[in-house]
Write a protein that holds these residues in place. Structure first.
Motif, PDB file in Angstrom:
ATOM      1  N   PHE A 196      33.200  67.309  43.729  1.00 42.78           N
ATOM      2  CA  PHE A 196      35.365  66.621  43.070  1.00 42.78           C
ATOM      3  C   PHE A 196      35.644  67.993  42.196  1.00 42.78           C
ATOM      4  CE2 PHE A 196      36.870  63.224  45.553  1.00 42.78           C
ATOM      5  CZ  PHE A 196      35.915  63.565  45.893  1.00 42.78           C
ATOM      6  N   ASN A 197      34.723  67.953  40.737  1.00 39.83           N
ATOM      7  CA  ASN A 197      35.099  68.635  39.657  1.00 39.83           C
ATOM      8  C   ASN A 197      35.381  70.533  40.034  1.00 39.83           C
ATOM      9  OD1 ASN A 197      35.398  68.927  36.531  1.00 39.83           O
ATOM     10  ND2 ASN A 197      33.708  69.369  36.313  1.00 39.83           N
ATOM     11  N   GLN A 198      34.197  70.491  40.388  1.00 39.02           N
ATOM     12  CA  GLN A 198      34.162  71.863  40.987  1.00 39.02           C
ATOM     13  C   GLN A 198      35.374  72.437  41.992  1.00 39.02           C
ATOM     14  OE1 GLN A 198      32.244  74.089  39.510  1.00 39.02           O
ATOM     15  NE2 GLN A 198      30.969  73.024  38.476  1.00 39.02           N
ATOM     16  N   PHE A 199      35.270  71.702  42.773  1.00 42.06           N
ATOM     17  CA  PHE A 199      37.007  72.013  43.825  1.00 42.06           C
ATOM     18  C   PHE A 199      38.013  71.810  43.641  1.00 42.06           C
ATOM     19  CE2 PHE A 199      39.319  70.845  47.509  1.00 42.06           C
ATOM     20  CZ  PHE A 199      38.719  71.456  47.971  1.00 42.06           C
ATOM     21  N   PHE A 200      38.372  70.010  42.476  1.00 41.19           N
ATOM     22  CA  PHE A 200      39.662  70.122  41.853  1.00 41.19           C
ATOM     23  C   PHE A 200      40.008  70.844  40.517  1.00 41.19           C
ATOM     24  CE2 PHE A 200      39.424  66.834  44.637  1.00 41.19           C
ATOM     25  CZ  PHE A 200      39.982  66.795  44.974  1.00 41.19           C
ATOM     26  N   ILE A 201      38.889  71.334  40.223  1.00 38.26           N
ATOM     27  CA  ILE A 201      39.542  71.565  38.492  1.00 38.26           C
ATOM     28  C   ILE A 201      39.525  73.082  38.632  1.00 38.26           C
ATOM     29  CG2 ILE A 201      38.945  71.731  36.093  1.00 38.26           C
ATOM     30  CD1 ILE A 201      39.925  69.310  37.349  1.00 38.26           C
ATOM     31  N   ARG A 202      37.584  73.955  38.601  1.00 40.90           N
ATOM     32  CA  ARG A 202      37.929  75.065  38.581  1.00 40.90           C
ATOM     33  C   ARG A 202      38.195  75.580  39.699  1.00 40.90           C
ATOM     34  NH1 ARG A 202      32.150  74.868  35.693  1.00 40.90           N
ATOM     35  NH2 ARG A 202      32.007  73.421  34.354  1.00 40.90           N
ATOM     36  N   GLU A 203      38.766  75.086  40.777  1.00 45.33           N
ATOM     37  CA  GLU A 203      39.268  75.679  42.171  1.00 45.33           C
ATOM     38  C   GLU A 203      38.659  76.785  42.918  1.00 45.33           C
ATOM     39  OE1 GLU A 203      42.614  78.257  40.262  1.00 45.33           O
ATOM     40  OE2 GLU A 203      44.068  75.962  40.297  1.00 45.33           O
ATOM     41  N   ARG A 204      36.916  75.799  42.866  1.00 43.31           N
ATOM     42  CA  ARG A 204      35.748  76.184  43.771  1.00 43.31           C
ATOM     43  C   ARG A 204      36.180  75.841  44.945  1.00 43.31           C
ATOM     44  NH1 ARG A 204      31.487  76.757  39.520  1.00 43.31           N
ATOM     45  NH2 ARG A 204      32.200  78.928  38.168  1.00 43.31           N
ATOM     46  N   GLN A 205      36.502  76.453  45.706  1.00 44.39           N
ATOM     47  CA  GLN A 205      36.988  75.577  47.379  1.00 44.39           C
ATOM     48  C   GLN A 205      36.483  76.454  48.774  1.00 44.39           C
ATOM     49  OE1 GLN A 205      41.102  74.984  46.672  1.00 44.39           O
ATOM     50  NE2 GLN A 205      40.805  73.875  45.021  1.00 44.39           N
ATOM     51  N   ALA A 206      35.842  77.779  48.385  1.00 45.47           N
ATOM     52  CA  ALA A 206      35.832  78.285  49.867  1.00 45.47           C
ATOM     53  C   ALA A 206      34.436  77.638  50.131  1.00 45.47           C
ATOM     54  CB  ALA A 206      34.936  79.630  49.191  1.00 45.47           C
ATOM     55  N   LEU A 207      33.360  78.945  51.528  1.00 44.98           N
ATOM     56  CA  LEU A 207      32.881  77.623  51.801  1.00 44.98           C
ATOM     57  C   LEU A 207      32.764  76.484  53.001  1.00 44.98           C
ATOM     58  CD1 LEU A 207      29.625  80.115  49.837  1.00 44.98           C
ATOM     59  CD2 LEU A 207      30.888  80.960  51.954  1.00 44.98           C
TER      60      LEU A 207
END
Lengths: 369, 158
Positions: A196-207
């Motif tokens: 969640f932290n990577q997805f929402f805060i750091r916007e790592r949303q690929a793959l």
């Protein structure tokens, strides 16, 4: 067997190496660092660092606290140039031991300044590998050095055990805080929280990140928490048998591939250390037999052509990946570099194929009832 | 290297590596993670509350006098040269407490202002560093933001 003998056997006989296999590893390591892991990737990042006001110079506790700010760009330019030269020296095997050690020291020096903005990245394996492998005498074959009289220098396998020790301890340092932090608590799903932290805060949303965020099965995420902790802590146990260690290295590749697919974090530097434990003698033998079959060249010449072919294949694979990556053909919705994705995915596929071959070999060897 | 030297090296490292890990833990607790150190990242935090997840975000909000023009941006937008992996550490180190922010020199402020102006398209007179805590909960349609609370605000006047 006495403790001393056991200890000696662990240090000196855990892994076997040959001069030819080490030569291929040396070439692979040099090119891999040169193209994918050189600190800062380009001079522009050092230009940025040297332009930063001193307010933002906050080195971690250690030797860089002796300085008051980032050095001028010229210092970075000189260090970077010497690093590239030493990497080339390592590649061709010119004063290999010293070139390898110098490579490690310069990478460490440049990394130190990159981390002096308030965040240390855990990439110490990049300088560690050339420094440790310098003592394996990996320049003893297919190098400029071997043209000089080096009969007394033999390849050494203990640096591989030493590197295994470092990796195992460092993996433990990744797993142990997780136990203290509550990863094994069944009421919390820590890996999911990090996702969640990577997805929402750091916007790592690929793959597969989007799919993973929508996948809400507590049991799955809890099992993942447990697997992660047991795997990282368990590396220490794998240290005492080469086959176990290789199995854990294989699992690590699968682990990093999964992390990349879900969290978009590749941990590419670790692959530099993992690749050391590949059976390089077998790689050499396979390429040599293919060279003999296709060209008909035999004798010592076939060995030289094996190395040329191996270097050519690496250049053929690495250079386009690098070109694609530096020209901005990147994955969208993430900071993951395209070369990271390609290298980690290739390593994963390689491990899967290797595992399948092993299973098939085992089945074939099992006698029919 | 002789066998004896190698054996001694291994014994020394078998003692040194656990000790350095202890030192990294202690120094990291009181100051920051030392470097160089032979450790991998722990990722020990567990972002959890009741049946959801709690995440902290920092937003940089810049404005002109009387907020005639304003623009908010994430740290990765404001500092594009810094790798994403270092952004949280950079923000935590330099922008998490009022005292260190107010102690930023005129040079530092000018650099921040120029960076912000490039992104916002106007020259700001103030920058607010806002810390938000966001609460997410899982639903059948995926993760949903429950609420976001402002948990901190520091202002720099240019």
């Amino acid at each position: 067997m006495s403790y001393k003998e056991r200890f000696d056997r662990w240090i000196f006989n855990s892994f076997t190496v040959s001069a030819e296999g080490l030569a291929l590893l040396r070439i692979f390591t040099s090119l891999f660092i040169l193209l994918f892991l050189i600190p800062g990737m380009s001079m522009s990042h050092f230009g940025f660092l040297s332009s930063l006001p001193n307010d933002f110079y906050s080195p971690p506790p250690g030797p860089l606290r002796l300085l008051e700010g980032f050095p001028p760009l010229a210092v970075f330019q000189i260090s970077h140039t010497i690093l590239v030269i030493s990497l080339f020296a390592m590649l061709i095997g010119y004063h290999t031991k010293w070139a390898s050690i110098l490579t490690g020291i310069l990478i460490l020096f440049l990394q130190g300044f990159i981390y002096s903005i308030g965040k240390v990245n855990h990439e110490i394996v990049i300088p560690l590998v050339p420094v440790i492998m310098a003592f394996s005498n990996w320049g003893v074959a297919y190098s400029v050095d071997c043209r000089r009289k080096t009969d007394s220098i033999k390849p050494e396998s203990w640096p591989l055990t030493l590197l295994a020790l470092f990796i195992a301890v460092m993996m433990f340092t990744a797993g142990f805080p997780k136990i203290l932090g509550g990863w094994l608590d069944p009421s919390t799903q820590a890996a999911q929280g990090h996702l969640f932290n990577q997805f929402f805060i750091r916007e790592r949303q690929a793959l597969l990140a989007g799919r993973a965020v929508g996948f809400d099965h507590a049991l799955f995420w809890e099992l993942l928490d447990w697997f992660t902790v047991l795997f990282e802590v368990g590396f220490i146990m794998a240290l005492f048998k080469a086959s176990w260690f290789r199995l854990f290295v294989g699992l690590a590749v699968v682990f990093h591939f999964s992390t990349m697919m879900a969290l978009n974090i590749a941990f590419l530097p670790n692959f530099l250390a993992y690749v050391v434990f590949l059976n390089w003698d077998k790689v050499y033998a396979s390429i040599r037999s293919a060279t003999i079959k296709t060209s008909g060249i035999r004798g010592p010449k076939s060995g030289k052509w094996t190395v040329y072919l191996f270097t050519g294949i690496l250049m053929f694979l690495f250079l386009p990946i690098k070109w694609v990556s530096i020209n901005g053909y990147a994955l969208s919705q993430t900071d993951l570099m395209l070369h990271e994705f390609i290298v980690v995915t290739s390593a994963f596929l390689f491990i899967v194929i290797l595992a399948l071959v092993k299973v098939i070999e085992k089945i074939r060897k099992t006698p029919d009832k | 290297m002789s066998r004896k030297t190698v054996r001694t090296l291994f014994i020394a490292l078998l003692i040194y590596l656990p000790l350095q890990y202890a030192v990294v833990g202690i120094v990291g607790y009181y100051d920051a993670e030392p470097w160089p150190a032979f450790v991998f990242p722990g990722f020990k935090s567990v972002y959890v509350y009741d049946d959801g997840f709690e995440i902290t975000r920092t937003v940089f909000d810049v404005e002109t006098v009387h907020r005639q023009r304003s623009h908010d941006m994430s740290p990765q937008v404001l500092f594009p040269e810094i790798p994403l992996s270092q952004i949280p550490g950079f923000v935590r180190t330099h922008f998490s407490d009022d005292e260190s922010v107010q102690n930023i020199s005129e040079d530092g402020k000018a650099w921040l202002r120029s960076n912000a102006a490039d992104i916002a398209g106007f020259t700001p007179n103030a920058m607010h560093i806002i810390e938000l805590t966001e609460y997410y909960r899982q639903t059948g349609d995926g993760a949903v933001l429950d609420m976001a609370i402002e948990t901190g605000r520091i202002t720099i006047l240019f």
